[in-house]
Design an enzyme around this catalytic site. Structure first.
Site, PDB file in Angstrom:
ATOM      1  CG  ASN A 154      -2.219  -0.802   0.901  1.00 36.46           C
ATOM      2  OD1 ASN A 154      -3.056  -0.388   0.117  1.00 36.46           O
ATOM      3  ND2 ASN A 154      -2.324  -1.976   1.515  1.00 36.46           N
ATOM      4  CG  ASN A 175      -6.259   1.135   9.505  1.00 34.80           C
ATOM      5  OD1 ASN A 175      -5.143   0.774   9.131  1.00 34.80           O
ATOM      6  ND2 ASN A 175      -7.154   0.276   9.960  1.00 34.80           N
ATOM      7  CG  HIS A 204      -9.737  -3.695   8.406  1.00 36.20           C
ATOM      8  ND1 HIS A 204      -8.801  -4.261   9.230  1.00 36.20           N
ATOM      9  CD2 HIS A 204     -10.795  -4.533   8.388  1.00 36.20           C
ATOM     10  CE1 HIS A 204      -9.272  -5.410   9.696  1.00 36.20           C
ATOM     11  NE2 HIS A 204     -10.485  -5.589   9.205  1.00 36.20           N
ATOM     12  CG  ASP A 231      -9.727  -2.472  12.376  1.00 42.52           C
ATOM     13  OD1 ASP A 231      -8.810  -1.693  12.082  1.00 42.52           O
ATOM     14  OD2 ASP A 231      -9.548  -3.691  12.535  1.00 42.52           O
TER      15      ASP A 231
HETATM   16  C1  GAR Z   1      -3.233  -4.900   3.806  1.00 37.50           C
HETATM   17  O1  GAR Z   1      -4.068  -5.900   3.288  1.00 37.50           O
HETATM   18  C2  GAR Z   1      -3.983  -4.042   4.792  1.00 37.50           C
HETATM   19  O2  GAR Z   1      -5.327  -3.836   4.452  1.00 37.50           O
HETATM   20  C3  GAR Z   1      -3.872  -4.872   6.040  1.00 37.50           C
HETATM   21  O3  GAR Z   1      -2.557  -5.380   6.025  1.00 37.50           O
HETATM   22  C4  GAR Z   1      -2.134  -5.497   4.676  1.00 37.50           C
HETATM   23  C5  GAR Z   1      -0.832  -4.748   4.528  1.00 37.50           C
HETATM   24  O4  GAR Z   1      -0.260  -4.983   3.268  1.00 37.50           O
HETATM   25  N1  GAR Z   1      -4.130  -4.097   7.227  1.00 37.50           N
HETATM   26  C6  GAR Z   1      -4.784  -4.578   8.285  1.00 37.50           C
HETATM   27  O5  GAR Z   1      -5.184  -5.725   8.360  1.00 37.50           O
HETATM   28  C7  GAR Z   1      -4.998  -3.573   9.393  1.00 37.50           C
HETATM   29  N2  GAR Z   1      -5.921  -4.063  10.371  1.00 37.50           N
HETATM   30  P1  GAR Z   1       0.919  -4.075   2.736  1.00 37.50           P
HETATM   31  O6  GAR Z   1       1.980  -4.036   3.850  1.00 37.50           O
HETATM   32  O7  GAR Z   1       1.410  -4.790   1.513  1.00 37.50           O
HETATM   33  O8  GAR Z   1       0.366  -2.704   2.448  1.00 37.50           O
END
Ligand code: GAR
Length: 208
Positions: A16, A113, A115, A151
């Protein structure tokens, strides 16, 4: 007009973060990343930040483990780091540590954030696994403002993603992730353009 200064908090892969960097570099998101901060050492997200010439900082939670309230002490240091870099919007991009009131109060409605579920369904860890176990037919992702509680803050944008027959957790996570990479920069762009109006739990989008 000055450009919105982002502080991006990460814990892992950083895809992200990469999506945000890509849009900034392409000129489709008018913002700059003032600092990337990780609570985990040596994660790919920090490498990505360094490759793009960004300030990349590892803040070690163990360094404050002996203080009376380690979570608050950690967030105090985090807050000082964000303020030193004159961050205006804090972006949690796969940041897997709960943040405390120290940060939330100082950056009220200025922390976002992402999620990987359609909140309020499936908050917390392994949202995609929770969705599959529940047998839902539609999953998705949510960008929301961060308030106290897991969340739970006001929802800015959501997008649905279909669950396909026989999906594994990896299949569904990958399908959702593709959508995340579009949704998160879009939400940041709306903030940068001053188009988010928050009343209670409701976020309205005003015209440009
Ligand atoms: C993503 O899928 C994000 O939505 C999730 O962790 C991943 C991070 O991926 N976040 C959560 O679950 C927060 N509660 P990334 O490091 O490749 O961006």
């Amino acid at each position: 007009m000055s450009v919105l200064r982002l502080g991006v908090l990460v814990s892992g892969r950083g895809s992200n973060l990469q999506a945000i960097i890509n849009e900034i570099e392409a000129g489709t998101l008018k913002a700059e990343i003032a600092v990337v901060i990780s609570n985990k050492h040596g994660v790919p997200a920090l490498d990505r930040a360094e490759r793009h010439g960004l300030n990349a900082v590892f803040l070690d939670p163990k360094a404050v483990a002996d203080t009376p309230d380690p979570r608050q002490t950690y967030d105090q240091i985090l807050l000082e780091t964000l303020q030193r870099h004159q961050v205006q919007l804090v972006v949690l991009a796969g940041y897997m540590k709960m943040i405390t009131s120290i940060l939330i109060d100082s950056y009220e409605l200025r922390i976002m954030n992402i999620h990987p579920s359609l909140l309020p369904s499936f908050p917390g860890l392994h949202a995609q696994r929770q969705a599959l176990h529940h047998g839902v037919k539609v999953a998705g992702c949510t960008v929301h403002f961060v308030t106290e509680g897991m969340d739970t803050g006001p929802i800015i944008l959501q997008q649905a993603v279909p669950v396909e027959e026989g999906d594994t957790e990896e299949d569904l996570s990958e399908r959702i992730l593709k959508v995340e990479h579009d949704l998160f920069p879009r939400a940041i762009r709306l903030f940068a353009e001053g188009r988010l109006r928050v009343t209670g739990r409701t976020v309205r989008l005003s015209d440009a």
